[in-house]
Design a protein around this motif. Sequence first.
Motif, PDB file in Angstrom:
ATOM      1  N   VAL A  90      -6.310  -0.824  -5.021  1.00  0.00           N
ATOM      2  CA  VAL A  90      -7.657  -0.839  -4.426  1.00  0.00           C
ATOM      3  C   VAL A  90      -7.844   0.348  -3.488  1.00  0.00           C
ATOM      4  N   LEU A  91      -6.856   0.593  -2.624  1.00  0.00           N
ATOM      5  CA  LEU A  91      -6.957   1.697  -1.666  1.00  0.00           C
ATOM      6  C   LEU A  91      -7.033   3.052  -2.371  1.00  0.00           C
ATOM      7  N   ALA A  92      -6.353   3.170  -3.508  1.00  0.00           N
ATOM      8  CA  ALA A  92      -6.313   4.447  -4.225  1.00  0.00           C
ATOM      9  C   ALA A  92      -7.691   4.913  -4.667  1.00  0.00           C
ATOM     10  N   LEU A  93      -8.619   4.007  -4.831  1.00  0.00           N
ATOM     11  CA  LEU A  93      -9.969   4.371  -5.275  1.00  0.00           C
ATOM     12  C   LEU A  93     -10.733   5.154  -4.217  1.00  0.00           C
ATOM     13  N   SER A 114       1.726  20.337  12.751  1.00  0.00           N
ATOM     14  CA  SER A 114       3.004  19.750  13.151  1.00  0.00           C
ATOM     15  C   SER A 114       2.842  18.273  13.510  1.00  0.00           C
ATOM     16  N   HIS A 115       1.728  17.932  14.169  1.00  0.00           N
ATOM     17  CA  HIS A 115       1.498  16.535  14.542  1.00  0.00           C
ATOM     18  C   HIS A 115       1.198  15.673  13.310  1.00  0.00           C
ATOM     19  N   GLY A 116       0.445  16.236  12.362  1.00  0.00           N
ATOM     20  CA  GLY A 116       0.171  15.508  11.129  1.00  0.00           C
ATOM     21  C   GLY A 116       1.444  15.223  10.352  1.00  0.00           C
ATOM     22  N   SER A 117       2.350  16.218  10.285  1.00  0.00           N
ATOM     23  CA  SER A 117       3.632  16.022   9.602  1.00  0.00           C
ATOM     24  C   SER A 117       4.445  14.935  10.288  1.00  0.00           C
ATOM     25  N   ALA A 118       4.426  14.935  11.626  1.00  0.00           N
ATOM     26  CA  ALA A 118       5.174  13.925  12.379  1.00  0.00           C
ATOM     27  C   ALA A 118       4.581  12.532  12.165  1.00  0.00           C
ATOM     28  N   ILE A 119       3.259  12.447  12.117  1.00  0.00           N
ATOM     29  CA  ILE A 119       2.603  11.151  11.893  1.00  0.00           C
ATOM     30  C   ILE A 119       2.970  10.599  10.520  1.00  0.00           C
ATOM     31  N   VAL A 120       2.882  11.452   9.502  1.00  0.00           N
ATOM     32  CA  VAL A 120       3.223  11.020   8.144  1.00  0.00           C
ATOM     33  C   VAL A 120       4.669  10.542   8.086  1.00  0.00           C
ATOM     34  N   VAL A 140       8.472   3.636   9.317  1.00  0.00           N
ATOM     35  CA  VAL A 140       8.102   2.286   9.739  1.00  0.00           C
ATOM     36  C   VAL A 140       7.778   1.426   8.520  1.00  0.00           C
ATOM     37  N   ALA A 141       7.037   1.999   7.587  1.00  0.00           N
ATOM     38  CA  ALA A 141       6.679   1.257   6.373  1.00  0.00           C
ATOM     39  C   ALA A 141       7.916   0.955   5.535  1.00  0.00           C
ATOM     40  N   VAL A 177      -2.695   8.398   4.466  1.00  0.00           N
ATOM     41  CA  VAL A 177      -1.541   7.902   5.214  1.00  0.00           C
ATOM     42  C   VAL A 177      -1.394   6.396   5.023  1.00  0.00           C
ATOM     43  N   LEU A 178      -2.490   5.677   5.007  1.00  0.00           N
ATOM     44  CA  LEU A 178      -2.443   4.232   4.780  1.00  0.00           C
ATOM     45  C   LEU A 178      -1.839   3.919   3.415  1.00  0.00           C
ATOM     46  N   LEU A 179      -2.240   4.667   2.414  1.00  0.00           N
ATOM     47  CA  LEU A 179      -1.729   4.425   1.065  1.00  0.00           C
ATOM     48  C   LEU A 179      -0.257   4.829   0.954  1.00  0.00           C
ATOM     49  N   VAL A 180       0.137   5.891   1.660  1.00  0.00           N
ATOM     50  CA  VAL A 180       1.551   6.272   1.700  1.00  0.00           C
ATOM     51  C   VAL A 180       2.382   5.134   2.286  1.00  0.00           C
ATOM     52  N   ALA A 181       1.863   4.500   3.350  1.00  0.00           N
ATOM     53  CA  ALA A 181       2.576   3.396   3.986  1.00  0.00           C
ATOM     54  C   ALA A 181       2.774   2.239   3.009  1.00  0.00           C
ATOM     55  N   VAL A 182       1.736   1.874   2.300  1.00  0.00           N
ATOM     56  CA  VAL A 182       1.829   0.775   1.341  1.00  0.00           C
ATOM     57  C   VAL A 182       2.831   1.112   0.229  1.00  0.00           C
ATOM     58  N   SER A 183       2.787   2.356  -0.242  1.00  0.00           N
ATOM     59  CA  SER A 183       3.689   2.779  -1.317  1.00  0.00           C
ATOM     60  C   SER A 183       5.139   2.799  -0.859  1.00  0.00           C
ATOM     61  N   MET A 184       5.372   3.246   0.380  1.00  0.00           N
ATOM     62  CA  MET A 184       6.743   3.309   0.882  1.00  0.00           C
ATOM     63  C   MET A 184       7.329   1.914   1.079  1.00  0.00           C
TER      64      MET A 184
END
Length: 492
Positions: free
Chosen positions: A471-474, A408-414, A420-421, A287-294
């Motif tokens: 870096v995070l991708a590793l 469902s909560h994981g999908s909502a969090i993502v 936000v990102a 999720v952190l890496l998704v945020a950076v990518s978005m």
Amino acid sequence: MSTESTINTSAGAGEVNSVAGVRTGPLIALLTGAAFVVILNETIMGVALPDLMKEFSVQATTAQWLTTAFLLTMAIVIPVSGWLLTRLPLRAVFVLAMGSFTVGTLICALAPVFGVLVAGRVVQAVGTALMMPLLMTTILNIVAPQKRGQMMGVVSIVISVAPAIGPTISGVVLDQLTWRWMFWLVMPIALIALVTGAAMVRNVTDPKASPLDVLSVVLSALAFGGLIYGLSSIGESASGHTPVPVWIPLVIGAAALTVFIARQLSLKSRALLDLRAFATPTFSMAVLLVAVSMMALFGTLILLPIYLQTALGLSTLVTGLMLLPGGLTMGLLAPLVGGLFDKYGPQPLVAPGALVASIALWGMTTFDINTGRGTVIAAHVVLSVGLAFMFTPLLTSALGSLPHALYSHGSAIVGTVQQVAGAAGTALFVTVMTRTSTASLNDGVDPLTSVADGVHAALLWGGIISAAAVVLALFVRRPKAVVVEAELVEQA
């Protein structure tokens, strides 16, 4: 103990689902098509901004609200989607989502003033906010773990390709018609999806009574709304136009977010947004890496049309067509990447993808008023290749690592993190571009060169963000097959 799980062994695509008694293939196809249409509208206004700025006499930072308000509304509504998907049947959520989107589209098409247009975008965003968690939760419930990579590849097309080709579609439309036709052309598609879904969609989840914590809803709106509004206000303040001091919404948002997190953790299984998903290391890192990518994706998507039309003086049609190859590349690669994920896991895909995306963004920092069209297209295609190798593995790793109770909560969090990102990336890029361009103008630089200077500075930040992603991708790992339903029940 890690709460990582891939316990769902439901039917694969095309097989009859034991819960609903319907074939999953047509259901997923319908939901994917509907999601593609609604997500497309996140960026369809990008190329139209110059025309809208002239027609409504607004500046770029104000026109940016057509995108920012869309993202802000999604960030407020998506956290509630986890509760809705737990509480309501699938069909009811689908009708609510497509109904809202259709009404919002009509408002936009008829908007007499800029404020009404923004309001229509907000109503549209309510439907969009519900559609993506609906699609992802459905896939997690009816697709076997060993096939999820391919199915999430389809979801990646919606998440990444739809926003990417939005500028292309709007460019083609604007070349022949007015901006209102971007909404009139979508109306019949939205109506067909709404009617078809109302008749076809069956419930594939297990709705259960779940009280709505009103305080959590209020805190969520203050938290995510305040943060995104504050970030957007930073963009407005760059040109000296801001209705309230920037720090006020940011402080309110941060304070509300702190209280919101504390309350969700105390409510556990009764939470509006069950944050125990972050106890899963794979979920948290993905999720952190998704945020950076978005941040990088949405910042670039709003910046490139401005650069192409203002600094290079290209038409809306040419701008849209130049961004098309990148969007198509991402779409063609997504299913392939999904299949590779099912076979090899995320490690061989995410890190190289992040590196390629970073190289592309650093290459874009060389753009100026003399940059050739071929160079811009090539850089955008390379960026699309890198992102294509990131999104599907990240989404599948994040959601596949959760137990069934948290789907469902994981999908909502993502979804919340993505919006936000995206808003943060948009605000950052526009702010840097505006401040740098203004400074260049004050130094006596001509207008075209000043815009190019602003774009260069903004994309430099994109390169820095992308370097962090490498870096995070590793540290991204494949989800472990550990069943932890009993743990969650016990913790509740």
